[in-house]
Each structure stands twice: as C-alpha cells, then as structure tokens.
Design an enzyme around this catalytic site. Structure first.
Site, short mmCIF file in Angstrom:
data_model
loop_
_atom_site.label_atom_id
_atom_site.label_comp_id
_atom_site.label_asym_id
_atom_site.label_seq_id
_atom_site.Cartn_x
_atom_site.Cartn_y
_atom_site.Cartn_z
N ASP A 177 -3.41 2.52 -5.73
CA ASP A 177 -2.27 2.57 -4.81
C ASP A 177 -2.11 1.36 -3.92
O ASP A 177 -1.36 1.42 -2.94
CB ASP A 177 -2.37 3.83 -3.95
N GLU A 178 -2.77 0.25 -4.22
CA GLU A 178 -2.56 -0.94 -3.39
C GLU A 178 -2.82 -2.19 -4.20
O GLU A 178 -3.59 -2.19 -5.16
CB GLU A 178 -3.46 -0.93 -2.15
N ASP A 234 0.85 -1.19 0.00
CA ASP A 234 0.00 0.00 0.00
C ASP A 234 0.89 1.24 0.00
O ASP A 234 1.77 1.38 0.85
CB ASP A 234 -0.88 -0.01 1.25
#
Length: 436
Positions: A113-114, A19
């Site tokens: 973003d993860e 993350d």
C-alpha cells in the site's frame, strides 16, 4: 504546505511518497458499502490476534494497528471485526502500482500500500508539476479503485515519507526544497529513520528530543550518544540530506507468511499441517514475484509471547512449497519439546531471480515433477480462486480459526511462563502493518 501552494513552490520536489489510507480496511469497506461510515477493524477476532487495519471511524476510539484485538474490542465494542483477505489486497495493490507506473517508470514499492515515485523526468511529458502529478494520481486511484491515498511531495525520499503522514487522510502535503529545515526542526527525534524507542530514550538523556536538537548537537555529542556511524546518519537526515534515489529495481529480500492462531497449537501433527499451509502461501508469493529463496526461516511465538527464529540455507534456491515445508518441519522438530504455539511463520530469504537460480538435480526424479505440479496449481488458482487447489493434507481435519498478522503486539494479560528451548533468543518481527 498543501496542494494549494503558490505556483512554483514545488520546483525541485520530484519525489512523491504515496500511501493508501487505512488500506486493508478501505478495501473491505469498498466491497461492503453498507459498512461505510462505521468503525471497521481488520485482523483477529475480538478475543485473539492483532489489529492489522482500522477505519478512521474506529481510530477515533483509540484503535490502532498492531494493537491486540481484545483491547480494540474493549475500546470500540460496536466495531465490525473482519478477517483479512490478502488475495484481495494484493489484487488492488497491483492495480494501484499500475497507476503509478503509468506516470513514471521510477516506482519503488515499499509494501502493498505504499511506494516512492520519482516524477522529475516525467513532468515535461505530462505538462504538469509535482503537485499536479500528485493530484492526478489521487484522482485516478479513487476513480478506478474506490479508495483514497495521501501523497507527500518533497525533494528527498525521507522528507516525502514524513510529508505523506502529515497529508493523511486523503490529502497532499508539499515540503518545498527551501523549507526542509523549517519542516523537520519541530519534529520529535523519533521521526528520523533509524531512531527507535531505545535510541530516542538515549538521545533524550542527552537533552536531544527534536530533530532541531540533532542538527544543533554536533558530531561529538551525537557520537557519544549513539556511536559514530549512526551519528553521521542522523545528522545528515536532520539537515535534510538524503542521498538515496528511487530504485525501481529494488527487490524485496524475503517472502513469507505467518499466522496467529485462535487457539494455541499443542498437537505436533497440527503444527506441521499449519506449516504446510504457510509454506504453500510463501511458495506462491515467490513464484508470483519470479524469485527463489536460498534460505528458509521458521518463526515460532509461544503462548507467553516469547518468539524465536531459526533458519537454514538450502543446497539450491527454491520456490516450491514442498521444499519450504520440509525444511521448516526439520527446524521445528529440532527444537524438541516446546510450549504451546501461538504463532507460526515460514519465510524464504536470500531471494534470487528464478531465471538465474540454479536448478537442483535429484537422481530418479521424473522429468515433470513437483515444480510442474505447483505451477499448474497456480494456473488453476488464478482462474478459479486460491481455494481451488491445495495440498491434500490440508483438506478436512482440524482447521483452527486464524488471524494473520504482519506484526503482533504483546498482550500483558497472557504473560504466562512456560518452558522453551534452552538458549532461545527473543526476537521481534518489524514488518509493516497498515497503520496509516
């Protein structure tokens, strides 16, 4: 347990959850080095909209994602407020995902973003351990993209995701295969997937406040509290059991865009114009992903924060802004007279791969029509930027300042009641903000 764990402690822990740290804000600071070390907030201006991301310097003042921007400004008036740049975030995301895929093909992105990674089959080839992979990924992301990430390392996806929270910011946390219960037991019951505020309240009335309480409660008590299916799910998670596997072929179920406006939209013509802007963005997303949508969904949030959604299934799947816009306008017009609009959203749902979606044949339409035109515009944008080409009706005219938000929190100071379409249900948008 951190990256300095004893040798062999990560055996059997081939699942990583990676993350990015304060992703949107980190990308902005990367391009503005003078802001490094300062509180930075990405989202709406200080009067309207919501916080999408905040640097840890801003979080020290209590600023959090999904918070109304007005409240964030009161908490941290010295913060620098920046509008989001989703094109930049998407570009960095593609580069980060490429780093992940250089390690293993088993990468399942969850958002920009993860992502989950299964590195079990890559360890021998790489000559390292899960913790070694985590360290290498963190180093490469920082070196190539100038931002940091945190990694959870565990034997299951559920535990790895929880571990990455503990690792933040800019760290690694390992939950050994034989230490899952010791890690889970003290956590609040809200840490379990599927436990929202309401379920947490119900469980609390039964004296169940921690994950250990769920594991000890037994099926009868849990069924009485949350029902049979949900009880079995929560009990399994509380015991550290998660049968899911990292799925690199998992596809997103929808693609769309929404905006919170700096000023409520009253003019119907302006609403339709903004729907075109949103439909254009949603269609570009679909084409970038090689997908078409079977259904078009419209989201409208009024000035008292009541939110409604309407949807219509199309005769054939589409990835064209023209089709998305026409359907969204029909859905909006069908509402009749409405209150001032704070937010609009257009979303394509029921996605199917473009190469397997049937084409709708329209009599009298030229051989090279809207589809070719929109794809040509994509090529121009890729070379000259997103603003290089846009629908003619979006050129000139009023252009209200916007703050784009994946999710919006209600502002109690604006709880004014206005007429809405009869029987309109209130809904909430639960897409993820950059809140880690």
């Amino acid at each position: 347990m951190s990256a300095s764990a004893p040798a062999g402690a990560d055996a059997g822990c081939g699942v990583l959850h990676v993350d990015m740290d304060a992703f949107y804000a980190a990308v902005e600071v990367r391009s503005r080095p003078e802001l490094r070390g300062r509180p930075v907030v990405v989202g709406g201006g200080p009067e309207r909209g919501v916080v999408l991301s905040a640097t840890y310097e801003a979080r020290a003042f209590g600023v959090r994602s999904a918070m109304p921007s007005a409240r964030a400004h009161r908490l941290c008036p010295q913060a620098v407020f920046l509008p989001p740049d989703f094109a930049a975030y998407a570009e960095v995301s593609r580069a980060v995902m490429a780093v992940f895929r250089s390690v293993t093909p088993l990468v399942q992105p969850l958002s920009l973003d993860e992502a989950f990674l299964d590195v079990s089959g890559a360890l021998r080839r790489l000559g390292t351990t899960p913790l070694g992979v985590a360290a290498a990924i963190r180093a490469e992301v920082e070196a190539s993209q100038g931002i940091t990430c945190s990694v959870g390392v565990a034997s299951t996806m559920f535990v790895a995701k929880l571990a990455s929270r503990v690792a933040k910011p800019d760290g690694v946390h390992l939950v050994p295969a034989d230490g899952v219960r010791a890690f889970l037991d003290p956590l609040p019951v809200g840490a379990l997937w599927g436990v929202g505020a309401r379920t947490e309240e119900v469980l609390g009335r039964h004296g169940i406040t921690t994950v250990a309480d769920v594991a000890a409660a037994g099926p009868t008590t849990m069924r009485r509290a949350v029902g049979e299916a949900h009880a079995a799910h929560l009990i399994s998670l509380a015991h550290g059991v998660d049968e899911r596997r990292v799925d690199p072929h998992g596809r997103e179920k929808s693609a769309g865009a929404e905006e919170t406006f700096a000023h409520d939209l009253v003019d119907p013509a302006l609403r339709r114009r903004e729907l075109l802007r949103l439909a254009d963005r949603a269609a570009r997303m679909l084409r970038q992903r090689g997908m078409r949508a079977r259904t078009v969904a419209l989201k409208v949030r009024f000035d008292d924060f009541t939110t409604i959604t309407r949807a219509r299934t199309l005769p054939a799947p589409t990835d064209l802004a023209r089709d998305l816009h026409a359907t969204a306008v029909d859905l909006l017009d069908a509402l009749g007279p409405i209150a001032p609009v704070r937010l609009l959203g257009v979303r394509g749902e029921g996605l199917v791969p473009a190469d397997r979606a049937p084409e709708q044949i329209v009599l009298g339409e030229p051989e090279h029509g809207w589809s070719d035109a929109e794809r040509a515009a994509d090529l121009a944008r890729s070379r000259f930027g997103v603003a290089a080409i846009r629908p003619a009706s979006l050129l000139g005219g009023p252009d209200p300042e916007r703050a784009r938000s994946p999710r919006e929190a209600a502002d109690p100071d604006r709880n004014r009641h206005r007429p809405h379409p009869a029987g309109s249900p209130a809904t909430t948008d639960r897409r993820r903000t950059d809140d880690q």
